[in-house]
Design an enzyme around this catalytic site. Structure first.
Site, mmCIF file in Angstrom:
data_model
loop_
_atom_site.group_PDB
_atom_site.id
_atom_site.type_symbol
_atom_site.label_atom_id
_atom_site.label_comp_id
_atom_site.label_asym_id
_atom_site.label_seq_id
_atom_site.Cartn_x
_atom_site.Cartn_y
_atom_site.Cartn_z
ATOM 1 N N HIS A 125 0.816 -1.227 0.000
ATOM 2 C CA HIS A 125 0.000 0.000 0.000
ATOM 3 C C HIS A 125 0.849 1.277 0.000
ATOM 4 O O HIS A 125 0.322 2.364 -0.253
ATOM 5 C CB HIS A 125 -0.937 0.030 1.205
ATOM 6 C CG HIS A 125 -2.006 -1.007 1.187
ATOM 7 N ND1 HIS A 125 -2.826 -1.200 0.101
ATOM 8 C CD2 HIS A 125 -2.385 -1.928 2.116
ATOM 9 C CE1 HIS A 125 -3.681 -2.191 0.368
ATOM 10 N NE2 HIS A 125 -3.414 -2.654 1.575
ATOM 11 N N ASP A 162 -2.773 -10.632 -2.447
ATOM 12 C CA ASP A 162 -3.379 -10.096 -1.223
ATOM 13 C C ASP A 162 -4.826 -9.706 -1.524
ATOM 14 O O ASP A 162 -5.153 -9.292 -2.641
ATOM 15 C CB ASP A 162 -2.586 -8.861 -0.778
ATOM 16 C CG ASP A 162 -2.967 -8.359 0.605
ATOM 17 O OD1 ASP A 162 -2.203 -8.591 1.539
ATOM 18 O OD2 ASP A 162 -4.030 -7.710 0.733
ATOM 19 N N HIS A 164 -6.424 -7.192 -0.582
ATOM 20 C CA HIS A 164 -6.534 -5.750 -0.813
ATOM 21 C C HIS A 164 -5.676 -5.355 -2.012
ATOM 22 O O HIS A 164 -4.568 -5.858 -2.175
ATOM 23 C CB HIS A 164 -6.073 -4.965 0.419
ATOM 24 C CG HIS A 164 -6.793 -5.351 1.677
ATOM 25 N ND1 HIS A 164 -6.261 -6.242 2.589
ATOM 26 C CD2 HIS A 164 -7.994 -4.974 2.157
ATOM 27 C CE1 HIS A 164 -7.121 -6.398 3.590
ATOM 28 N NE2 HIS A 164 -8.177 -5.637 3.353
ATOM 29 N N ASP A 245 -4.731 -12.898 3.154
ATOM 30 C CA ASP A 245 -5.986 -12.463 3.768
ATOM 31 C C ASP A 245 -7.214 -12.701 2.893
ATOM 32 O O ASP A 245 -8.316 -12.297 3.248
ATOM 33 C CB ASP A 245 -5.911 -10.997 4.210
ATOM 34 C CG ASP A 245 -5.142 -10.116 3.247
ATOM 35 O OD1 ASP A 245 -4.805 -10.585 2.144
ATOM 36 O OD2 ASP A 245 -4.867 -8.956 3.595
#
Length: 309
Positions: A125, A162, A164, A245
């Site tokens: 991120h 991931d 996200h 995740d």
């Protein structure tokens, strides 16, 4: 040949405070699990020190200076609403980026065939000028730029599974034709980016947004598009932004994968890329917040790396 496992105890000193999901136990659980298995096919390594100028290829000088001045002498400091640092975060942050550099050097020098970096804080991120979503430096982007600068690679693929979207990695490489960034992620969801329309200046961004509730069969069918893109691109080196995740037990998202799915997607990716990159693969830990799911999923992922050798 064997698989490198790059980690160091400095991750334990990166304190994010009580109740924060990006906690010390995440990596401790993963490492303890691998130690208990005592797998003879793993070569354990600590990250080496590296020239901090390597960060400048990925982040601006102003941002690096901001980060260096943000580590508190005691207590906690917030880089954004989610991203917290403590005094020990300075070494952990440096070592997270250093781990992927060490792993790349190990693959290039044939110390091991491929490698997994068990680190925190995660990285995908973090944008060129901004910390975000638990991430300070963009570890995988530092690795890709290192491959370009030191080893003169012209075609690097980053696969980010991931749950996200890796907005930071996309931001850093949006106009870089040498890097193909591919992401499978829950959408709409944090951080809000990752639509199919975000393609990069050189058609080098490939997003696969997935609805909440997507389960194994649907996910693996969608993942065929990742494999086709890899075969088409022919990367010389492959990097995984390995977040776990998307597991059905993870508290921070709503995809429904199981631990074996991470074995399957890893194995399929290695097969798709083997002709072009000859198995040159480095993976680095991103998310994953249920400890049991994270332990079993990282084990399956690394099993696939080891078997490929």
């Amino acid at each position: 040949m064997k698989t490198g496992l790059i980690t160091t105890k400095s991750y334990q000193d990166h304190n994010t405070g009580n109740g924060h999901p990006e906690k010390i136990d995440r990596v401790t659980a993963v490492i303890d699990n691998f130690k208990n298995k005592n797998n003879k096919n793993l070569i354990w390594q600590e990250p080496k020190n590296f020239d901090q100028s390597l960060l400048i290829k990925t982040h601006s000088k102003d941002y690096i200076e901001f980060v260096n001045n943000s580590f508190p002498k005691d207590g906690l400091s917030f880089l954004d609403g989610d991203t917290i640092v403590s005094p020990g975060s300075k070494d952990a942050t440096r070592d997270a980026a250093g781990s992927i550099i060490t792993a790349i050097d190990g693959v290039e020098s044939k110390e091991y065939k491929n490698a997994f970096c068990a680190v925190r804080p995660p990285g995908h991120h973090a944008e060129k000028n901004k910390a975000m979503g638990f991430c300070i430096y963009n570890n995988v982007a530092v690795g890709a730029n290192y491959l370009i600068e030191k080893y003169k690679y012209k075609k690097i693929a980053i696969i980010d599974f991931d749950v996200h979207h890796g907005n930071g990695t996309q931001d850093i490489f949006y106009e870089n034709e040498k890097v193909l960034y591919i992401s499978t992620h829950q959408y709409p969801y944090y951080p809000g980016s990752g639509t199919e329309q975000e393609k990069g200046k050189f058609n080098n961004i490939f997003n696969i947004p997935l609805e909440a509730g997507t389960a194994s069969e649907q996910y693996l069918n969608a993942y065929d598009h990742v494999l086709n893109k890899i075969i088409e691109f022919k990367p010389e080196f492959l990097l995984f932004s390995a977040g776990f995740d998307a597991h059905k037990d993870d508290p921070l998202a709503q995809l429904k994968l199981n631990s074996n799915d991470f074995y399957t997607l890893t194995k399929r990716t290695l097969e798709a890329a083997k002709k072009s990159c000859n198995g040159k693969v480095v993976s680095i830990l991103e998310g994953g917040y249920d400890l049991n799911a994270l332990m079993s999923s990282t084990e399956k992922h690394v099993d696939a790396l080891i078997e490929f050798n």
